[in-house]
Write a protein that holds these residues in place. Structure first.
Motif, short mmCIF file in Angstrom:
data_model
loop_
_atom_site.label_atom_id
_atom_site.label_comp_id
_atom_site.label_asym_id
_atom_site.label_seq_id
_atom_site.Cartn_x
_atom_site.Cartn_y
_atom_site.Cartn_z
N PRO A 12 -11.53 -26.37 -28.78
CA PRO A 12 -12.21 -25.80 -29.96
C PRO A 12 -11.25 -25.56 -31.12
CG PRO A 12 -11.77 -24.07 -28.39
CD PRO A 12 -11.27 -25.34 -27.75
N VAL A 13 -10.58 -26.63 -31.57
CA VAL A 13 -9.63 -26.53 -32.69
C VAL A 13 -9.95 -27.64 -33.68
CG1 VAL A 13 -7.82 -25.51 -31.24
CG2 VAL A 13 -7.93 -28.01 -31.51
N ALA A 14 -9.32 -27.57 -34.85
CA ALA A 14 -9.51 -28.61 -35.85
C ALA A 14 -8.97 -29.93 -35.33
CB ALA A 14 -8.80 -28.22 -37.14
N ALA A 15 -9.55 -31.03 -35.81
CA ALA A 15 -9.14 -32.35 -35.35
C ALA A 15 -7.65 -32.59 -35.58
CB ALA A 15 -9.96 -33.42 -36.05
N ALA A 16 -7.11 -32.04 -36.66
CA ALA A 16 -5.69 -32.22 -36.96
C ALA A 16 -4.79 -31.55 -35.93
CB ALA A 16 -5.38 -31.68 -38.36
N ASP A 17 -5.32 -30.58 -35.21
CA ASP A 17 -4.53 -29.86 -34.21
C ASP A 17 -4.66 -30.45 -32.81
OD1 ASP A 17 -3.62 -28.03 -36.11
OD2 ASP A 17 -5.43 -26.80 -35.90
N MET A 18 -5.39 -31.54 -32.67
CA MET A 18 -5.51 -32.22 -31.38
C MET A 18 -4.51 -33.37 -31.34
SD MET A 18 -9.67 -32.51 -31.10
CE MET A 18 -10.73 -31.14 -31.57
N PRO A 19 -3.58 -33.37 -30.38
CA PRO A 19 -2.60 -34.46 -30.32
C PRO A 19 -3.20 -35.80 -29.96
CG PRO A 19 -2.37 -33.01 -28.44
CD PRO A 19 -3.34 -32.35 -29.37
N GLY A 20 -4.41 -35.81 -29.42
CA GLY A 20 -5.06 -37.06 -29.05
C GLY A 20 -5.91 -36.90 -27.82
N CYS A 21 -6.25 -38.02 -27.21
CA CYS A 21 -7.08 -38.03 -26.00
C CYS A 21 -6.24 -38.53 -24.84
CB CYS A 21 -8.30 -38.93 -26.20
SG CYS A 21 -9.36 -39.08 -24.74
N VAL A 22 -6.29 -37.84 -23.72
CA VAL A 22 -5.52 -38.21 -22.55
C VAL A 22 -6.46 -38.44 -21.37
CG1 VAL A 22 -5.13 -35.81 -21.85
CG2 VAL A 22 -3.55 -37.58 -21.08
N ILE A 23 -6.18 -39.48 -20.60
CA ILE A 23 -6.92 -39.69 -19.35
C ILE A 23 -6.38 -38.70 -18.33
CG2 ILE A 23 -7.47 -41.33 -17.51
CD1 ILE A 23 -7.10 -43.56 -19.56
N ALA A 24 -7.24 -37.88 -17.80
CA ALA A 24 -6.82 -36.80 -16.90
C ALA A 24 -7.64 -36.84 -15.62
CB ALA A 24 -6.98 -35.44 -17.58
N ARG A 25 -7.04 -36.37 -14.55
CA ARG A 25 -7.77 -36.25 -13.30
C ARG A 25 -8.42 -34.88 -13.22
NH1 ARG A 25 -4.45 -33.71 -9.22
NH2 ARG A 25 -2.34 -33.31 -9.97
N GLN A 26 -9.42 -34.78 -12.38
CA GLN A 26 -10.12 -33.50 -12.20
C GLN A 26 -9.19 -32.49 -11.54
OE1 GLN A 26 -13.86 -33.82 -10.13
NE2 GLN A 26 -13.78 -31.71 -9.45
N GLY A 27 -9.07 -31.34 -12.14
CA GLY A 27 -8.23 -30.28 -11.60
C GLY A 27 -9.05 -29.28 -10.80
N VAL A 28 -8.48 -28.11 -10.62
CA VAL A 28 -9.15 -27.03 -9.89
C VAL A 28 -9.32 -25.85 -10.84
CG1 VAL A 28 -9.03 -25.43 -7.94
CG2 VAL A 28 -8.16 -27.76 -7.69
N ARG A 29 -10.52 -25.35 -10.92
CA ARG A 29 -10.81 -24.19 -11.76
C ARG A 29 -11.55 -23.18 -10.90
NH1 ARG A 29 -14.11 -23.39 -17.18
NH2 ARG A 29 -12.52 -22.48 -18.52
N ARG A 30 -10.97 -22.02 -10.74
CA ARG A 30 -11.57 -21.01 -9.88
C ARG A 30 -12.06 -19.82 -10.70
NH1 ARG A 30 -7.23 -22.30 -6.25
NH2 ARG A 30 -8.03 -23.52 -4.51
N TYR A 31 -13.00 -19.13 -10.12
CA TYR A 31 -13.55 -17.93 -10.74
C TYR A 31 -13.44 -16.75 -9.80
CZ TYR A 31 -15.62 -21.07 -14.19
OH TYR A 31 -15.80 -22.00 -15.18
N ILE A 32 -13.21 -15.61 -10.39
CA ILE A 32 -13.33 -14.36 -9.62
C ILE A 32 -14.80 -13.96 -9.70
CG2 ILE A 32 -12.57 -11.98 -9.39
CD1 ILE A 32 -10.04 -12.76 -10.91
N ASP A 33 -15.53 -14.25 -8.65
CA ASP A 33 -16.98 -13.99 -8.66
C ASP A 33 -17.22 -12.50 -8.45
OD1 ASP A 33 -17.71 -17.06 -6.94
OD2 ASP A 33 -17.66 -16.62 -9.07
N MET A 34 -17.72 -11.87 -9.47
CA MET A 34 -17.99 -10.43 -9.42
C MET A 34 -19.49 -10.21 -9.52
SD MET A 34 -14.92 -9.08 -11.91
CE MET A 34 -15.34 -7.37 -11.57
N PHE A 35 -20.07 -9.64 -8.50
CA PHE A 35 -21.49 -9.32 -8.50
C PHE A 35 -21.66 -7.86 -8.87
CE2 PHE A 35 -21.41 -13.12 -5.93
CZ PHE A 35 -22.58 -13.77 -6.29
N GLU A 36 -22.30 -7.62 -9.99
CA GLU A 36 -22.56 -6.26 -10.42
C GLU A 36 -23.88 -5.79 -9.81
OE1 GLU A 36 -23.27 -3.75 -14.57
OE2 GLU A 36 -22.25 -5.71 -14.60
N LYS A 37 -23.81 -4.71 -9.07
CA LYS A 37 -24.99 -4.17 -8.39
C LYS A 37 -25.74 -3.23 -9.33
CE LYS A 37 -26.31 -1.74 -4.13
NZ LYS A 37 -25.77 -1.11 -2.89
#
Length: 294
Positions: free
Chosen positions: A170-195
């Motif tokens: 979410p930045v201006a186009a001028a601030d993007m160095p370009g497009c890179v082919i990337a592999r899928q990484g791991v993104r985890r969440y701290i699942d918090m259930f509010e009762k």
């Protein structure tokens, strides 16, 4: 190009309007079939026990765009468009621009990615676009990148139908160095259930997960498989390929090819080696009584 566009944020989302209007203004033939309301994190769900309704929408998109609002999931929308609304298959299926990232393991839950994947299942190349912010409102750089990418694909088509999962910082186009082919990484969440307790005294839970970044270690089989494949010249660069989760932090646009076949090729090799080492033959059903015997 003839383009089918869907999303999971709903027909009135800013992202799909930016994407569809930009591509229509560039001369593409655009048809929008998307949910009539937000359907985020629905994965690849389909509607089986309720009717699916679709109605034409006017006054929301570019005047050259035919747009439909569908009561179903994102996957329903694409399946309905391909099976009932369009008179001929599109050249590509696009999904987005999503409000929020679809990085790493997010793709398993994403309605945006699932809508695009429905196209690949039908043999049509597809792209999912996501702006990696829930608060940014400028979709112009992402839409402009989508237009440029389609021009490239039109001139040099993809070698086979695949899903390109695109995440745009979410930045201006001028601030993007370009497009890179990337592999899928791991993104985890701290699942918090509010009762909570409703006015009638009944308990309910509200999921309010918080993302945990960066994940220190990729607990997947990619590196092990890459080490084996590097023995072949065409795969020598695999080990140096960044993950989408890390590349986006440096404001790179990430492009990750995805497939619906979840077979683990490393697991296949490991199971074959394990089976060969077993003292006993593999388990087999006994035809007489249906029990499993060795």
């Amino acid at each position: 190009m003839k383009l089918l566009i869907s999303n999971d944020d709903g027909v009135f989302a800013m992202g799909i309007r930016a994407l569809a209007d930009t591509l229509a203004a560039a001369g593409h033939q655009v048809v929008v079939v998307c949910p009539d309301r937000e359907r985020s994190a629905t994965g690849h769900g389909l509607t089986l026990h309720d009717p699916i309704r679709a109605e034409l929408i006017t006054g929301v998109f570019h005047p050259e765009i035919q747009a439909w609002a569908c009561s179903g999931t994102p996957s329903d929308c694409v399946k309905l468009a391909l099976g009932a609304i369009l008179d001929s298959p599109p050249d590509m299926v696009l999904s987005g621009i999503n409000q929020g990232a679809n990085l790493g393991t997010d793709v398993l839950y994403s309605g945006t990615v699932s809508a695009a994947m429905e196209g690949v299942i039908e043999g049509i190349p597809a792209i999912a676009f996501s702006l990696t912010s829930f608060t940014a409102r400028d979709f112009t750089p992402a839409a402009q990148f989508a237009q440029a990418l389609l021009e490239t694909i039109k001139a040099q088509p993809l070698p086979e139908p695949m899903l390109l999962n695109i995440n745009i910082p979410p930045v201006a186009a001028a601030d993007m160095p370009g497009c890179v082919i990337a592999r899928q990484g791991v993104r985890r969440y701290i699942d918090m259930f509010e009762k909570r307790v409703d006015p009638r005294g009944k308990t309910y839970y509200w999921l309010s997960g918080e993302v945990l970044e960066p994940v220190a270690h990729d607990e997947d089989s990619y590196q092990l498989l890459a080490e084996k494949l590097q023995q072949l010249p065409q795969f020598q660069s695999l080990a140096q390929m960044p993950t989408d989760v890390l590349a986006i932090q440096d404001n790179w646009i990430t492009m990750t090819p995805l497939q619906y076949n979840l077979t683990s090729h490393l697991g296949m090799m490991q199971l074959q080696a394990w089976q060969a080492q077993c003292d006993r033959p593999p388990l087999r059903p006994d035809s007489s009584d249906g029990t499993v015997k060795s």
